[in-house]
Write an enzyme that holds these catalytic residues in place. Structure first.
Site, short mmCIF file in Angstrom:
data_model
loop_
_atom_site.label_atom_id
_atom_site.label_comp_id
_atom_site.label_asym_id
_atom_site.label_seq_id
_atom_site.Cartn_x
_atom_site.Cartn_y
_atom_site.Cartn_z
N GLU A 1 45.20 49.29 37.83
CA GLU A 1 45.85 49.85 37.74
C GLU A 1 45.99 51.17 37.43
O GLU A 1 46.12 52.38 37.22
CB GLU A 1 47.61 48.87 37.74
N ASP B 1 45.74 54.96 38.65
CA ASP B 1 46.73 55.78 37.45
C ASP B 1 46.30 57.45 37.24
O ASP B 1 46.67 58.34 37.72
CB ASP B 1 47.99 55.40 36.66
N SER C 1 51.90 52.38 43.90
CA SER C 1 51.59 51.91 42.03
C SER C 1 50.43 54.10 42.83
O SER C 1 50.13 54.75 41.99
CB SER C 1 50.31 51.71 42.49
#
Length: 589
Positions: free
Chosen positions: A269, A273, A468
């Site tokens: 994650e 990002d 995401s």
């Protein structure tokens, strides 16, 4: 004759009242439980009311405030702060030295478990689930009656996990490499393997981001509730893209840290990002706010980023969330209040809408939306399946691989937040609960891991998808817009939902986000509860979100209102132009 001194009644002796919205649901069934050790010290966050409520014009970003103006008018109510300090002293609690300034409206109190239980009328127990022991409270918090109203939320008594990261890894089911990076079981390998994958700049080109765009001078804030990044990975990744490694800083919130590992972490994650946001917005500074995965940590992280006058993020990306129904009402309100503050300060917040379709992964026979995507003060980002070459999109449909147990875009209607004024003509379906009405998502972008993003994690290169990826993609686009327009876009929904906004989107009209019973939602012309208004046509979007004359609370022009020319190039139109105000009565819900 001496005057007899009258003693002031103690707050601790006052009748107690339930703190509205504080009821916490029962924890998962466990084999056993035991009382939390009474002498253990913990810290809670007490959120108090504002001096004065934000005006509607502030919350819609039409009347922006400087940080100084915000602090002076909308910071913590001094009377409420005084009450809490008195309350703390009487119950043996101390104000923590890292209590933030009044703009945060948060007082951190430290004390033993025994003192906390007495002060807040709760019972704290230890329960173990999947090998991890959590401190749990169930039921409501009670406070001396005089504090109910001045105190809006008490966070941190319970430290169970609040959110999940919304990413999916492409790869063979059971593949070791995929499992290593999949955030402790939250993400899932794509069993059929990846058919197409893109670098983030290739996706940016498909979405008509300005060629050779620069976001120099902008800062993108990223909220993370676990995992970490390695500088060596970032250096290697950006070298393969032919880009300069971005400046990445970390901010610790409530003890959260950059903690990269090789397994059972949310590294996938964090790296997704950073790598997506920074590579589509070259030159932007990246600041990662690490916090514990609790409602306290999540809300404190957002509030820290919004009021960070050192790093000054102009856009904040959030790829974590959980079903709206899994949050307490006090937490929903406290987090949304932090997002309202962002809108008032001219900061955009982009949030992933979830990866489990219309039910958001719940099996109670109802549709659910993910929070904080359902906050009306954030830009909720849904997912598509994108196929294209160069700058030409060949097809783009709703991301839905539920049949293969491989995820689908979240989307639907909030049962907590009412229909916003800017969605009044979007034909949002009726909510299940009459109190709700806010439609999710607002916008979308590539999220299917089978058309995923090439990302480097813990020394491995993997195709990763999920909503995401869409939140940092949009955050990067907003950062580029801010740099080109010479001012921050801020709260963009009124602009993108207006009639003129239609031309800035690829309208996604095919697909559903069905994920079980009941039936989910179907894409169609205009806004829908699968992909919102659609995916971006970058150069046109930059023009739409340019606030040509934003005012502050005193009626002056906002800082940096000077415009810069927007570079444009012909944009391919994958769908015919659509009137977004057209009734979507033909959509199958």
């Amino acid at each position: 004759m001496a005057t007899k001194k009258t003693s002031t009644p103690h707050i601790s002796a006052s009748p107690r009242t339930v703190l509205p919205g504080s009821e916490k649901s029962a924890f998962v069934q466990t084999a056993g439980e035991k009382p939390a050790p009474s002498g253990t010290k913990i810290t809670v966050s007490v959120v108090v009311r504002r001096k004065a409520p934000l005006k509607v014009a502030n919350r819609l970003g039409k009347q922006r405030l400087t940080h100084a103006q915000y602090r002076k008018t909308h910071g913590a109510d001094p009377a409420a702060v005084k009450l809490v300090r008195t309350f703390a002293k009487e119950f043996g609690l101390t104000v923590a030295p890292d209590t933030p300034g009044p703009e945060r409206r948060t007082i951190k109190l430290t004390g033993t478990v025994a003192a906390m239980q007495k002060a807040f009328g709760v019972t704290l127990v230890h329960k173990t689930h999947d090998g991890t022991t959590y401190r749990v409270r169930e039921g409501s918090i009670t406070l001396p009656t005089d504090l109910v109203g001045p105190v809006e939320a008490v966070l941190g008594l319970d430290n169970r996990p609040q959110a999940q990261p919304h990413f999916r890894i492409a790869g063979e089911a059971g593949d070791l490499t995929a499992n290593i990076a999949q955030a402790g079981g939250f993400a899932h390998p794509h069993a059929s393997g990846t058919s197409i994958s893109y670098t983030p700049p290739q996706i940016a080109a498909l979405y008509q981001f300005p060629p050779n765009a620069s976001a120099a001078g902008q800062t993108i804030g990223i909220i993370e509730l676990g995992g970490g990044y390695k500088t060596t990975d970032l250096t290697a990744y950006f070298k393969t893209l032919g880009q300069k490694t971005p400046s990445v800083k970390t901010v610790s919130v409530d003890g959260g840290k950059n903690s990269p590992t090789n397994a059972n972490s949310a590294d996938g994650e964090v790296m997704l990002d950073i790598e997506v946001a920074a590579s589509v917005a070259p030159g932007a500074n990246i600041v990662v706010y690490f916090a514990p995965n609790t409602d306290q940590g999540f809300i404190d992280a957002i509030a820290t980023a919004v009021h960070d006058t050192t790093n000054k993020p102009s856009v904040i990306s959030i790829s974590w969330g959980g079903p709206e129904s899994s949050w307490t009402t006090q937490s929903l309100n406290a987090l949304d209040a932090a997002c309202q503050s962002a809108a008032a300060l001219g900061i955009t917040i982009t949030v992933a809408s979830g990866d489990n379709g219309s039910t958001d992964g719940l099996t109670d026979g109802s549709n659910h939306v993910d929070f904080p995507a359902s906050s009306p003060h954030v830009l909720a980002c849904g997912g598509t399946k994108l196929i294209g070459t160069g700058s030409s999109i060949n097809s783009e449909v709703v991301w839905n691989e539920i049949a293969n147990n491989e995820g689908a875009t979240g989307g639907g209607v909030s049962n907590f937040f009412p229909l916003p004024t800017w969605q009044a003509n979007a034909n949002v379906p009726a909510p299940t609960n009459s109190a709700g009405g806010r439609g999710v998502p607002d916008v979308s972008g590539d999220a299917d891991p089978s058309t995923g993003y090439i990302i480097r994690v813990d020394g491995k290169t993997l195709p990763i998808g999920g909503t995401s990826a869409v939140a940092p993609l949009w955050a990067g686009l907003i950062a580029v817009a801010n740099a080109q327009n010479g001012t921050t876009a801020g709260f963009i929904q009124p602009a993108i939902y207006a009639a003129k906004g239609a031309a800035a989107f690829n309208d996604i009209t095919s697909g559903t986000n069905y994920s079980g019973s009941p039936t989910g939602f179907t894409a169609g012309p205009g806004w829908d509860a699968c992909t919102g208004l659609g995916s971006p046509i970058g150069t046109k979007l930059i023009a739409v979100v340019n606030p040509s004359s934003t005012s502050t609370s005193k009626g002056g022009k906002s800082k940096g209102s000077k415009k810069k020319p927007v570079r444009t190039r012909p944009a391919r139109k994958p769908h015919a132009a659509t009137n977004r105000r057209k009734a979507a009565a033909g959509k199958r819900r």
